[in-house]
Design an enzyme around this catalytic site. Structure first.
Site, short mmCIF file in Angstrom:
data_model
loop_
_atom_site.label_atom_id
_atom_site.label_comp_id
_atom_site.label_asym_id
_atom_site.label_seq_id
_atom_site.Cartn_x
_atom_site.Cartn_y
_atom_site.Cartn_z
N LYS A 147 0.79 -1.37 -0.15
CA LYS A 147 -0.01 0.17 0.14
C LYS A 147 0.86 1.20 -0.08
CE LYS A 147 -4.43 -1.72 2.05
NZ LYS A 147 -4.07 -3.15 1.67
N GLU B 236 -3.07 6.81 7.15
CA GLU B 236 -3.70 7.80 6.49
C GLU B 236 -4.82 8.44 7.02
OE1 GLU B 236 -3.98 5.87 2.90
OE2 GLU B 236 -6.11 4.81 3.17
N ASN C 77 -15.21 -3.17 7.94
CA ASN C 77 -14.56 -3.06 6.70
C ASN C 77 -14.58 -4.04 5.57
OD1 ASN C 77 -13.35 -0.32 7.49
ND2 ASN C 77 -11.76 -1.57 8.91
N GLU D 172 -9.78 0.38 -6.02
CA GLU D 172 -10.75 0.98 -5.17
C GLU D 172 -10.68 2.32 -4.78
OE1 GLU D 172 -10.78 -1.67 -1.74
OE2 GLU D 172 -11.63 -3.32 -3.08
N GLU E 279 -6.89 1.25 -2.83
CA GLU E 279 -5.85 0.38 -2.98
C GLU E 279 -6.39 -0.16 -4.48
OE1 GLU E 279 -6.32 -2.52 -0.06
OE2 GLU E 279 -8.27 -3.13 -0.58
N ASN F 46 -6.48 -4.17 -6.13
CA ASN F 46 -6.45 -5.52 -5.95
C ASN F 46 -6.05 -6.29 -7.12
OD1 ASN F 46 -7.59 -5.58 -3.11
ND2 ASN F 46 -9.57 -4.90 -3.78
N ARG G 251 -6.18 -9.08 -8.47
CA ARG G 251 -6.92 -10.40 -8.67
C ARG G 251 -8.38 -10.30 -9.20
NH1 ARG G 251 -10.25 -9.63 -4.27
NH2 ARG G 251 -9.30 -8.70 -2.29
N PHE H 209 -23.57 -7.18 13.97
CA PHE H 209 -23.81 -7.19 12.45
C PHE H 209 -23.14 -8.56 11.81
CE2 PHE H 209 -23.86 -2.68 13.14
CZ PHE H 209 -25.19 -2.52 13.00
#
Length: 696
Positions: free
Chosen positions: A168, A252, A287, A327, A340, A342, A344, A400
């Site tokens: 990252k 960040e 997340n 993203e 970021e 990904n 894949r 949740f």
């Protein structure tokens, strides 16, 4: 007679419009398939006989994504090899593949992350290429290097792109250089908790602490003050080391109340790259995404194009080749920031396939073989709307969704419905264990409009039968029918804002209760009449005709007198409810018409009056003093124990840490007390409700 509705029926998802009612299911026939597109395909796999790819592909993954890849391989005429742990020997992906190789025991480190065993499987089977799916080794540059060294194709990007985007810190620097919008933060590795506090103070709270090599919501913590930063640093580094073998962290600025919107990209080895529109992924817990849709209700064409073009700029900057996802966080003014990339296939790729018509797995295989993309940017449409719900083996009433383990005693996917797709890798009898992700399936619906896709999702959730494990369908149904979601007014804070005290289930209104009671009464009488016919047939006697019944129905803590006539008219508190339909009591799904409106019911367990009366004599379990006893809220593994007998703990102080399905959970004291005894130690496996620590 007394009719008991077992369980808290108000916890089931029943919309205020009462289009259909849900009950707890007790029976269902075997039916499970992966990646099935019912009646009308939402994507197409077009394999040219003149376009040679691979003879045999090994899928280095498990579950629904392994099944998804195998399905496209079969369409392309490619043989497949499945790898599996010992506990997965009877898994669906193993049965679907042409060959299967056991690569170790249940823990992922000894099987699905065991590179040596997987490399041996490749050599033994002669696989020419490997598709890694998502998770596990899908973004592991060392695995890709080992494949390349043996001349085996990795169906994904090259090692340079994996390393550049997997880190990252490095990815953020590359994004800046490629003129991609980035979030303000510290462009380096944070080495200690105190350094993290210092950096967080400089950036300004709130901050996001995240694993440099992370993804999927693991190794991420939001901190609003110094103490939360210290705690977040510790947990994030531990989760990062456990999930990715890399405990480096970055910090960040946390963009408060954002949307999470991502762009699907597709690139080949010849310098061509496309953006395949966006996916709205803002409905999350811890997340991790729960509900996704494509396109987003929020983006206009200008913002969509800007995000897409920046995503392609980033892909080209690292010479990306394959399917990948960039993203972004998007604020209320449509400012977007790189989060970021990904490298894949993404979990939620099916909704992109639905609106574009492309088979992303097929495209990945073609690119890995060296073919150019078949399309240009102008060829990429937005046709209709698609929604995906992630169906998890989780208890939605606990934060949740805390993991639930067990065996699927009954399982039936809603594949009888039009434009419904279910990507799954389980079947009736499958075990949901502590070792792997708790996802049961991805439920996808498609429509010409968003309203049409939402309506189909509502029907699909109502027709989905899952028993043996606790699942999150009640929460999913509440989300997709909530006015805020329907209006598109969402953010990553949707769940805590809509349910500030946690999800409690849908609360039935008066009309809903009457229809529920009436439907249950009719089903009960139908069952009684069927039983009577069978008894009279056996003893060759004449049944006694009855045209009227009086029942007492219990719903939760309430009892309600109900009168029902043979014609199906039910009277409750002077109000009449008409219930009729062809009752197939052997089916877990019963379509009924209640007051002229169609309902879909899932049948609950019902007790007779005698059973109900006898049940009242059953001794009640004595309630525990939970302030002095700490039990595990979920099945998992003890990662750390922070106390010993004789220690004095303060209220809120950490006692131990439990890891369940790669997520770490800190358990704390609810009062100041002295530790009486400790019943667990690091490395032990515990079940839900197991005693961990006693306090005096």
């Amino acid at each position: 007679m007394t009719l008991w509705m077992i369980g808290n029926m108000a916890a089931h998802s029943v919309p205020s419009t009462l289009k259909r009612l849900l009950f707890a299911v007790k029976c269902s026939p075997l039916q499970s398939r992966c990646c099935v597109v019912q009646r009308e395909a939402q994507y197409s796999t077009i394999s040219s006989p003149n376009e040679k790819t691979f003879d045999k592909i090994l899928i280095a993954n498990r579950g629904e994504i392994a099944c998804r890849v195998i399905k496209t391989c079969k369409k392309m005429g490619i043989q497949t090899v499945a790898v599996h742990s010992d506990v997965d020997s009877s898994a669906v992906h193993v049965k679907m593949a042409d060959e299967a190789v056991c690569v170790g025991s249940a823990p992922t480190s000894k099987s699905y992350l065991n590179m040596d065993a997987i490399m041996d499987a490749i050599r033994v089977t002669g696989a020419q290429a490997v598709h890694p799916g998502y998770g596990f080794l899908s973004e592991n540059k060392e695995f890709a290097k080992r494949l390349a060294a043996e001349g085996v194709a990795f169906i994904g990007p090259d090692t340079h792109a994996i390393q550049a985007m997997g880190d990252k810190i490095e990815s953020k620097l590359i994004a800046k250089a490629a003129k991609v919008n980035t979030i303000p933060g510290f462009d380096g590795v944070v080495k200690t908790a105190e350094e993290a506090v210092k950096i967080a103070q400089q950036i300004g709270y709130p901050v996001m602490i995240k694993a440099s090599a992370g993804g999927g919501g693991k190794g991420m913590r939001i901190a609003w003050n110094d103490e939360e930063t210290r705690e977040g640093f510790r947990f994030s580094s531990q989760e990062a080391a456990s999930s990715f073998g890399d405990d480096r962290l970055l910090i960040e600025k946390y963009i408060d109340n954002p949307r999470h919107i991502e762009i699907q990209v597709l690139a080949d080895k010849h310098g061509n790259a496309l953006w395949l529109n966006e996916r709205e992924c803002s409905i999350q817990r811890r997340n991790q995404k729960v509900v996704e849709e494509a396109p987003s209700t929020f983006l206009d064409p200008v913002t969509r194009r800007a995000m897409g073009e920046q995503a392609v700029q980033l892909a080209k900057a690292v010479h990306y080749s394959s399917a990948g996802t960039v993203e972004f966080l998007v604020d209320s003014k449509k400012n977007f920031y790189f989060l970021e990339m990904n490298t894949r296939l993404q979990v939620e790729h099916p909704i992109t396939e639905c609106i574009t018509g492309l088979d992303l797995v097929e495209q990945m295989i073609r690119v890995a073989k060296g073919y150019q993309l078949q399309h240009t940017q102008e060829d990429i449409p937005i046709n209709g709307w698609a929604i995906e719900c992630r169906v998890y083996a989780e208890d939605p009433y606990k934060s949740f969704g805390l993991p639930s383990i067990g065996r699927l005693s009954q399982y039936q996917e809603p594949l009888n419905l039009d434009k419904v797709r279910v990507d799954s890798g389980i079947q009736e009898g499958s075990d949901i264990s502590i070792y792997y992700d708790p996802m049961i399936s991805k439920l996808i619906t498609y429509g010409a409009t968003r309203a049409e896709a939402l309506g189909r999702m509502e029907d699909a959730l109502d027709n989905y039968v899952i028993r043996g494990v606790t699942h999150n369908i009640p929460l999913l149904r509440e989300i997709i029918t909530h006015p805020r979601f329907v209006s598109g007014h969402i953010s990553t804070n949707f769940l805590p804002e809509v349910y500030p005290d946690g999800f409690k289930g849908h609360q039935l209104e008066a009309d809903a209760k009457r229809e529920l009671l009436a439907s249950a009464a009719v089903l009960y009488i139908a069952a009684e009449l069927r039983s009577a016919k069978f008894v009279h047939f056996r003893v060759a006697s004449t049944p006694v005709e009855c045209s009227h019944w009086e029942l007492c129905v219990e719903l939760g803590e309430e009892r309600q007198d109900v009168q029902i006539s043979k014609s199906g008219t039910v009277e409750i508190d002077g109000a009449k409810v008409e219930v009729w339909g062809a009752l197939n009591l052997a089916s877990p799904l019963l379509p009924l018409t209640v007051n002229g409106t169609h309902r879909m019911l899932q049948v609950t367990h019902i007790l007779s009056k005698l059973a109900a009366e006898l049940n009242s004599y059953m001794p009640e379990k004595a309630s525990e003093d939970t302030s002095s006893i700490l039990r595990s809220p979920m099945p998992g593994t003890v990662v750390a124990v922070s106390v010993k007998p004789g220690d004095t703990v303060a209220e809120g102080q950490e006692i131990c840490v439990i890891e369940a399905m790669k997520m770490q959970n800190s358990l704390t004291a609810v009062k100041q007390a002295k530790v009486k005894s400790v019943h667990c130690k690091p490395g032990e496996t515990v079940g839900e409700g197991d005693l961990l620590v006693e306090l005096e």
